[in-house]
Design an enzyme around this catalytic site. Structure first.
Site, short mmCIF file in Angstrom:
data_model
loop_
_atom_site.label_atom_id
_atom_site.label_comp_id
_atom_site.label_asym_id
_atom_site.label_seq_id
_atom_site.Cartn_x
_atom_site.Cartn_y
_atom_site.Cartn_z
N GLN A 19 0.81 -1.22 0.00
CA GLN A 19 0.00 0.00 0.00
C GLN A 19 0.84 1.27 0.00
O GLN A 19 0.34 2.35 -0.30
CB GLN A 19 -0.96 -0.01 1.18
N CYS A 25 -5.29 0.66 3.67
CA CYS A 25 -5.43 -0.76 4.01
C CYS A 25 -6.87 -1.23 3.81
O CYS A 25 -7.10 -2.37 3.40
CB CYS A 25 -4.99 -0.99 5.45
N HIS A 168 -6.65 -1.16 11.57
CA HIS A 168 -6.01 -1.66 10.35
C HIS A 168 -6.90 -2.70 9.66
O HIS A 168 -7.44 -3.59 10.33
CB HIS A 168 -4.65 -2.27 10.72
N ASN A 195 -1.54 -9.27 4.71
CA ASN A 195 -1.37 -7.84 4.95
C ASN A 195 -1.04 -7.15 3.62
O ASN A 195 -0.85 -7.82 2.60
CB ASN A 195 -0.27 -7.64 6.00
#
Lengths: 230, 112
Positions: A19, A25, A168, A195
């Site tokens: 990102q 996110c 997140h 992630n």
């Protein structure tokens, strides 16, 4: 429920993305869930555009009016589903590539690759989350990422991790049953989490978090999405 | 009577972290992640944050012994910088599904 399960082995998860220095996110969590749902519906894994969400999505939460999707300044996955239902769908990454900066909206409806038809939020009980993961594909989740800045590997099972402050957005792609816990001298079940900080972070971009304790609020903001052929 | 002169400015030539093990680790970190700081002052500022993050990683390791914590690509960022740059879920606790209007999924049979 199987003892362990991993959507990566079934080809439902795209490569780990990055990102950059942009609080997007939520967009990566959203596209991950749609990529998985579309894979289950069509058998094809498409790499979908986060930049469309960063540039074009300004949807707000119905109850928390100030919680609006705002590019690199943050957003919510459930808002993004609503935007995509209204916009008509999402483009592929190649058609609308990621820049890591908020820009002018360049969405073209004729380039839509996947349409979103509906979404649901999942109950907080972690066996329910596992059941929905197995049946619906990877799930968009929020968590408290306080331990992730220094995480290198292993099963993260902090003694104290705030469950209420979710900051997140990530993607739940599977779970396992045998991550060894030094503290408890036995194997502990864990979640496998994708992630969006690149492959150099964590376990090749993935995070393992212990399962069954609502650790870091992992069970409080979970959603699944349904797609239809474009 | 002898006057005492108190130092009120930073002495960049004798920063307390220069030459320490923390600085050696910081230089390895710079090489590994290709970091580039434009000025000496920025280098020293990031070194200070890096040293604090080494302590924080040790704290995390003590709090989270089943995982491995240490130097990552984010070790030169303060917690506030890290949260501002890499996290982006809005609403915090208020965004929990039970307080939203979205459809909550029906419970599935998971007893067995």
């Amino acid at each position: 429920l199987p003892e362990s399960f991993d959507w990566r082995e079934k080809g439902a998860v795209s490569d780990v993305k990055m990102q950059g220095t942009c609080g997007s996110c939520w967009a990566f969590s959203t596209t991950g869930a749609i990529e998985g749902a579309n894979f289950i519906a069509t058998g094809k894994l498409l790499n979908l555009s986060e930049q469309q969400l960063v540039d074009c999505d300004h949807a707000c939460d119905a109850t928390e009016k100030k919680a609006c999707d705002d590019g690199c300044s943050g957003g919510l996955m459930t808002n993004a589903y609503k935007y995509l239902i209204e916009a008509g769908g999402i483009e592929e990454e190649d058609a609308y590539p990621y820049t890591g900066k908020r820009g002018e909206c360049k969405f073209k409806s004729e380039k839509v690759a996947v349409k979103v038809s509906n979404f649901i939020t999942i109950p907080i009980e972690e066996n329910q989350i596992a059941a929905y993961l197995v049946n619906h594909g990877p799930l968009a989740v929020g968590l408290n990422a306080v331990f992730m800045q220094t995480y290198i590997g292993g099963v993260s099972c902090p003694l104290i991790c705030g469950k209420k402050w979710i900051n997140h957005g990530v993607l739940l792609v599977g779970y396992g049953s045998r991550g060894y816990s030094i503290l408890r001298f036995k194997n502990k079940p864990y979640w496998i989490i994708k992630n969006s900080w690149g492959k150099r972070w964590g376990e090749k971009g993935y995070y393992r978090l212990c399962r069954g304790h609502g650790m870091c609020g992992i069970n409080t903001m979970v959603s699944a999405v349904m797609t239809k052929a474009s | 009577e002898q006057e005492v002169i108190l130092q009120v400015t930073g002495n960049h030539h004798h920063h307390h972290l220069l030459g320490t093990a923390a600085e050696h680790q910081f230089n390895s970190f710079i090489q590994e992640y290709g970091k580039d700081y434009p000025t000496r002052a920025e280098y020293l500022h990031r070194l200070g944050i890096f040293a604090k993050n080494l302590l924080r990683a040790a704290e995390h390791q003590a709090m989270d012994p089943t995982a491995v914590h240490g130097v990552t690509q984010f070790s030169d960022l303060s917690q506030e910088e890290f949260e501002g740059m890499y996290m982006g879920v809005k609403g915090g606790a208020a965004a929990a599904p039970s307080e939203n209007e979205e459809v909550v999924a029906a419970e599935m049979e998971v007893g067995d």
